[in-house]
Design a protein around this motif. Structure first.
Motif, mmCIF file in Angstrom:
data_model
loop_
_atom_site.group_PDB
_atom_site.id
_atom_site.type_symbol
_atom_site.label_atom_id
_atom_site.label_comp_id
_atom_site.label_asym_id
_atom_site.label_seq_id
_atom_site.Cartn_x
_atom_site.Cartn_y
_atom_site.Cartn_z
ATOM 1 N N UNK A 1 0.542 -1.226 0.073
ATOM 2 C CA UNK A 1 0.020 0.038 -0.021
ATOM 3 C C UNK A 1 0.922 1.154 -0.015
ATOM 4 N N UNK A 2 2.037 1.221 0.319
ATOM 5 C CA UNK A 2 3.012 2.322 0.307
ATOM 6 C C UNK A 2 4.054 2.584 -0.534
ATOM 7 N N UNK A 3 3.727 1.759 -1.664
ATOM 8 C CA UNK A 3 4.696 1.798 -2.972
ATOM 9 C C UNK A 3 4.871 3.220 -3.423
ATOM 10 N N UNK A 4 6.125 3.573 -3.666
ATOM 11 C CA UNK A 4 6.108 4.932 -4.296
ATOM 12 C C UNK A 4 6.549 6.162 -3.110
ATOM 13 N N UNK A 5 6.163 5.618 -1.873
ATOM 14 C CA UNK A 5 6.402 6.886 -1.036
ATOM 15 C C UNK A 5 7.880 6.552 -0.431
ATOM 16 N N UNK A 6 8.488 7.748 0.194
ATOM 17 C CA UNK A 6 9.947 7.377 0.626
ATOM 18 C C UNK A 6 9.751 6.659 2.002
ATOM 19 N N UNK A 7 10.889 6.238 2.662
ATOM 20 C CA UNK A 7 10.890 5.397 3.933
ATOM 21 C C UNK A 7 10.199 6.036 4.949
ATOM 22 N N UNK A 8 10.308 7.173 5.276
ATOM 23 C CA UNK A 8 9.750 7.943 6.387
ATOM 24 C C UNK A 8 8.208 7.767 6.113
ATOM 25 N N UNK A 9 7.720 8.117 5.084
ATOM 26 C CA UNK A 9 6.255 7.868 4.761
ATOM 27 C C UNK A 9 5.891 6.355 4.794
ATOM 28 N N UNK A 10 6.845 5.451 4.503
ATOM 29 C CA UNK A 10 6.181 4.074 4.491
ATOM 30 C C UNK A 10 6.277 3.740 6.117
ATOM 31 N N UNK A 11 7.049 3.934 7.008
ATOM 32 C CA UNK A 11 6.913 3.877 8.228
ATOM 33 C C UNK A 11 5.709 4.355 8.688
ATOM 34 N N UNK A 12 5.536 5.417 8.406
ATOM 35 C CA UNK A 12 4.529 6.239 9.097
ATOM 36 C C UNK A 12 3.120 5.564 8.584
ATOM 37 N N UNK A 13 3.164 5.131 7.484
ATOM 38 C CA UNK A 13 1.784 4.685 7.149
ATOM 39 C C UNK A 13 1.752 3.122 7.822
ATOM 40 N N UNK A 14 2.740 2.579 7.768
ATOM 41 C CA UNK A 14 2.841 1.203 8.496
ATOM 42 C C UNK A 14 2.285 1.432 10.100
ATOM 43 N N UNK A 15 2.777 2.150 10.712
ATOM 44 C CA UNK A 15 2.382 2.270 11.937
ATOM 45 C C UNK A 15 0.925 2.825 12.108
ATOM 46 N N UNK A 16 0.509 3.671 11.306
ATOM 47 C CA UNK A 16 -0.840 4.172 11.113
ATOM 48 C C UNK A 16 -1.664 3.040 10.991
ATOM 49 N N UNK A 17 -1.405 2.130 10.259
ATOM 50 C CA UNK A 17 -2.285 1.009 9.714
ATOM 51 C C UNK A 17 -2.417 -0.047 10.701
ATOM 52 N N UNK A 18 -1.325 -0.106 11.724
ATOM 53 C CA UNK A 18 -1.319 -1.235 12.583
ATOM 54 C C UNK A 18 -2.474 -1.243 13.725
ATOM 55 N N UNK A 19 -3.109 -2.465 13.812
ATOM 56 C CA UNK A 19 -4.132 -2.563 14.853
ATOM 57 C C UNK A 19 -3.923 -2.737 16.225
ATOM 58 N N UNK A 20 -2.512 -3.184 16.503
ATOM 59 C CA UNK A 20 -2.188 -3.469 17.921
ATOM 60 C C UNK A 20 -0.391 -3.068 17.866
ATOM 61 N N UNK A 21 0.121 -2.938 19.134
ATOM 62 C CA UNK A 21 1.562 -2.225 18.981
ATOM 63 C C UNK A 21 2.280 -3.708 18.406
ATOM 64 N N UNK A 22 3.381 -2.943 17.580
ATOM 65 C CA UNK A 22 4.379 -3.728 16.874
ATOM 66 C C UNK A 22 5.731 -3.688 17.107
ATOM 67 N N UNK A 23 6.464 -4.480 16.881
ATOM 68 C CA UNK A 23 7.873 -4.242 16.911
ATOM 69 C C UNK A 23 8.519 -3.319 15.713
ATOM 70 N N UNK A 24 9.633 -2.717 15.536
ATOM 71 C CA UNK A 24 10.159 -2.115 14.714
ATOM 72 C C UNK A 24 10.608 -2.833 13.622
ATOM 73 N N UNK A 25 10.992 -4.371 13.948
ATOM 74 C CA UNK A 25 10.997 -5.338 12.831
ATOM 75 C C UNK A 25 9.687 -5.611 12.148
ATOM 76 N N UNK A 26 8.534 -5.600 12.868
ATOM 77 C CA UNK A 26 7.467 -5.857 12.030
ATOM 78 C C UNK A 26 6.841 -4.789 11.090
ATOM 79 N N UNK A 27 7.335 -3.480 11.803
ATOM 80 C CA UNK A 27 6.897 -2.189 10.881
ATOM 81 C C UNK A 27 7.925 -2.317 9.865
ATOM 82 N N UNK A 28 9.165 -2.435 10.022
ATOM 83 C CA UNK A 28 10.320 -2.329 8.886
ATOM 84 C C UNK A 28 9.453 -3.428 7.691
ATOM 85 N N UNK A 29 9.225 -4.524 8.322
ATOM 86 C CA UNK A 29 8.698 -5.401 7.128
ATOM 87 C C UNK A 29 7.462 -4.921 6.580
ATOM 88 N N UNK A 30 6.570 -4.269 6.986
ATOM 89 C CA UNK A 30 5.511 -3.697 6.268
ATOM 90 C C UNK A 30 5.739 -2.575 5.405
#
Length: 172
Positions: A16-45
């Motif tokens: 879903x974050x294809x075309x965004x820079x890394x900062x935006x992809x991390x932001x998007x990943x954590x915003x879409x998370x429904x529960x607390x996640x590790x940095x590794x899980x967010x990095x994967x997303x």
């Protein structure tokens, strides 16, 4: 599909974050998370390294956008209070006190209509199983709308108070 790989319409679900820079992809990943996640899980997303994710998550935690949960491993989650605060500030900034008051009154009137229709004070008090099977879907939609109206009124009331510089309630 075009030759350069760009598509019209929403991004694909798997990236879903294809075309965004890394900062935006991390932001998007954590915003879409429904529960607390590790940095590794967010990095994967976010399709980035764990170190990049941690760097950006630390920045977002400093801003209050993300809540950092200490532990092993450290987990991160979206700070819903931050987004509510932003929404209230935006409403207060973009509307006059009178406009906000009018909206609170309009929402209150609609909430009162639901209270009258169902004979209870909140959608949580409605027993959906008391309705005919043909009407249950409509009742669920109305209860969702009713709950949304209550939430919208709460946010508009907070914005009204902020815009007015007062803590006096307009409705109980």
């Amino acid at each position: 599909m075009t030759d350069d790989g760009r598509h019209d319409g929403p991004p694909p679900f798997d990236r879903p974050f294809e075309g965004e820079d890394t900062k935006q992809r991390v932001y998007g990943a954590v915003l879409h998370a429904r529960e607390p996640m590790t940095a590794a899980e967010i990095a994967e997303r976010a399709d980035c390294s764990g170190e990049s994710a941690r760097t950006h998550l630390s920045f977002y935690a400093d801003l209050g956008i993300v809540i950092r949960h200490e532990g092993r491993p450290v987990r991160y989650e979206r700070n819903d209070d931050y987004f509510e605060w932003r929404r209230v500030n935006k409403l207060a900034r973009e509307n006059t006190v009178d406009e906000l008051q009018a909206r609170v009154s309009e929402l209150t009137d609609r909430i009162e209509e639901y209270r009258g229709e169902y004979g209870v004070d909140s959608p949580a008090e409605v027993d959906v199983l008391e309705f005919d099977a043909e009407r249950i879907d409509d009742v669920y939609v109305e209860l969702g709308n009713w709950a949304t109206l209550i939430e919208e009124r709460r946010l508009h009331e907070r914005a009204r108070r902020k815009a007015a510089g007062s803590t006096a309630p307009s409705h109980s």
